[in-house]
Design an enzyme around this catalytic site. Structure first.
Site, mmCIF file in Angstrom:
data_model
loop_
_atom_site.group_PDB
_atom_site.id
_atom_site.type_symbol
_atom_site.label_atom_id
_atom_site.label_comp_id
_atom_site.label_asym_id
_atom_site.label_seq_id
_atom_site.Cartn_x
_atom_site.Cartn_y
_atom_site.Cartn_z
ATOM 1 C CD GLU A 112 2.444 30.309 -36.363
ATOM 2 O OE1 GLU A 112 1.272 30.551 -35.752
ATOM 3 O OE2 GLU A 112 3.068 30.455 -35.373
ATOM 4 C CB CYS A 118 0.446 30.911 -31.843
ATOM 5 S SG CYS A 118 1.736 30.249 -32.182
#
Length: 514
Positions: free
Chosen positions: A285, A319
């Protein structure tokens, strides 16, 4: 089995909750500056070389000193994990799940203490720290339940005279490299997903937030996790990280962090080293360049609120944070003006005070990077709010808005990972979606509109792993909004989703003639 329901967030408007949280802070302050050993095969190992964790809101305050692994200790940890795997993989899934249920109960009882560590070690405001701890609890609860669902595999067809089964079996030793921005939730989630699936783990937490990981190891031990199932090996990426990624006994790498590091891990993991008899699996990720699109037919107050909250929550260090607001020109000025107004009301400071909306950025390197992007922004757009930093005591950057930024500008293309949002004007909704997709990333996005046809259009054409309508683009909840992105945002491994555990396992078909 009790149905899964996510851990509720603490209501800090209630005096009793404020008092309880302050007690958590007091408890953490009582053990600031302690030393933490490595944990390898249950053995506590102290090294002279330390990772020093400091409070990013107050550089003088030492959170803890953590022993640092070198390659010899990493090798020792690998041997322990590899040996332990042979017994752990045969432990019943129910037993593995029960350890997670117990660990989640322990954390729930110590919730404010863990959140207080995040206030001190990561500079999180109370509500963000509370959400981080709640998510860690959620991951343990959810993955334990998922393991119980898939433990028998899936039914397949059998013919007369034969019996076929389709089951999942664990992979082996996993290297878990966790980030500092969700220092508890992602660290715990990635680690427990691996172990409840029957794997053993080498946990290398981010060097800026290793203390919360050390405390979590203690919780897992208290919950009854056998020695050697999880091995705590903080250390430098260059020395220990590369060594473990390259190791022939490493079966998979679970990584959360930057695009550059993720790409590097992916490349290294692809190489088959001497003695290696599998292709390593990578669960990654990575970054995001996330956009909130505002349509002329949307709720404009909601839009401004969503942009500001998504851009500046935890100083934009998510993020999933909104770093681009793309607004249809008819309503651009109105949304921009309101977002600027809201941003100027935000409070910034040491998050030990519960009334601060925003705390520091994580360290000097982050501060320097963000301030350099603010300089770039001065040439690419019009500064509407913020633009200032102060790193005299901690690493503080004011929430910053740049307006009238060209879709091709660096501010619109590159991940800043700080409290900076660029506003860009779109001719119409189609153009807005085009700008939103104009990035190498594809993690989160949001669309503010009341037009059903446009919602359906975005559902098809807005290319991100997590798309939200009429809300901000941060705040995915485990089991409700499985989280992971497209393109350079990673392998779209949906954390907190129904297929996440399967990434840590392999399918095995057995066929018996009767």
């Amino acid at each position: 089995m009790i149905p899964y329901k996510h851990e509720p967030f603490t209501d800090f408007s209630k005096k009793e909750n404020q008092k309880a949280f302050k007690e958590g802070l007091k408890l953490v302050e009582s053990y600031l500056g302690q030393d933490y050993p490595l944990v390898i095969g249950g053995e506590r190992i102290t090294t002279e070389d330390k990772i020093v964790s400091v409070n990013p809101a107050n550089k003088e305050e030492l959170v803890g000193r953590v022993s640092k692994a070198n390659q010899d200790l990493a090798e020792k940890a690998m041997t322990e994990a590899y040996t332990t795997f042979e017994s752990w993989r045969k432990v019943k899934p129910e037993t593995r799940a029960d350890i997670l249920f117990r660990a989640s109960a322990i954390v729930r009882r110590r919730k404010h203490e863990f959140s207080a560590i995040l206030v001190k070690e990561a500079g999180k405001p109370w509500n963000e720290a509370d959400a981080d701890t709640a998510e860690a609890i959620d991951f343990m609860e959810y993955y334990a339940r998922q393991m119980l669902r898939i433990k028998e595999g899936f039914p397949v067809e059998s013919r007369p005279g034969e019996y076929n089964q389709f089951n999942y079996t664990p992979l082996g030793v996993g290297v878990v490299i966790s980030p500092w921005n969700f220092a508890f939730a992602i660290m715990a989630g990635t680690a427990v997903a691996a172990i409840v699936s029957g794997n053993t783990v080498l946990l290398k937490p981010a060097s800026t937030t290793p203390v919360v990981a050390a405390k979590f190891i203690e919780v897992l031990e208290e919950a009854g996790l056998p020695k050697g199932v999880i091995n705590y090996v903080p250390g430098s990426g260059a020395e220990v990280g590369d060594y473990l990624v390259d190791h022939p006994k490493t079966r998979f790498i679970s990584f959360t962090g930057s695009r550059d590091v993720g790409v590097r891990i992916y490349e290294r993991a692809a190489k088959v080293n001497p003695g290696q008899k599998w292709l390593k699996r990578v669960i990654a990720e990575m970054g995001g360049k996330d956009t909130i699109v505002v349509d002329s037919e949307g709720d404009l107050e909601l839009a401004a609120q969503a942009i500001v909250t998504s851009a500046f929550g935890f100083s934009g260090q998510k993020c999933s944070a909104c770093s681009r607001a793309v607004i249809v020109e008819d309503v651009y000025d109105q949304v921009l003006a309101r977002a600027v107004e809201l941003t100027k009301e935000l409070t910034v400071g040491d998050t030990v005070d519960g009334d601060k909306f925003m705390g520091p950025v994580i360290d000097q390197a982050a501060y320097d990077k963000i301030m350099s992007y603010i300089e770039i922004g001065q040439t690419e757009g019009k500064l509407m709010a913020g633009g200032e930093g102060d790193n005299s005591k901690g690493f503080f950057v004011k929430p910053t808005i740049f307006a009238d930024v060209d879709p091709e500008a660096r501010l619109m293309k590159e991940e800043i990972f700080g409290p900076v949002v660029a506003f860009s004007k779109a001719k119409d909704f189609d153009h807005a979606i085009e700008i939103a997709n104009n990035t190498d990333y594809g993690l989160t996005g949001a669309v503010i509109t009341n037009n059903r046809a446009k919602i359906e259009q975005a559902r098809e054409d807005f290319h991100v792993g997590n798309l939200y309508f009429n809300r901000g683009c941060t705040g995915a909840i485990v089991g409700y909004q499985p989280f992971g992105g497209f393109n350079m945002s990673g392998t779209d491994s949906k954390a907190g989703g129904p297929d996440y555990l399967l990434l840590h396992m392999q399918a095995k078909t057995t066929s018996e003639m009767l």
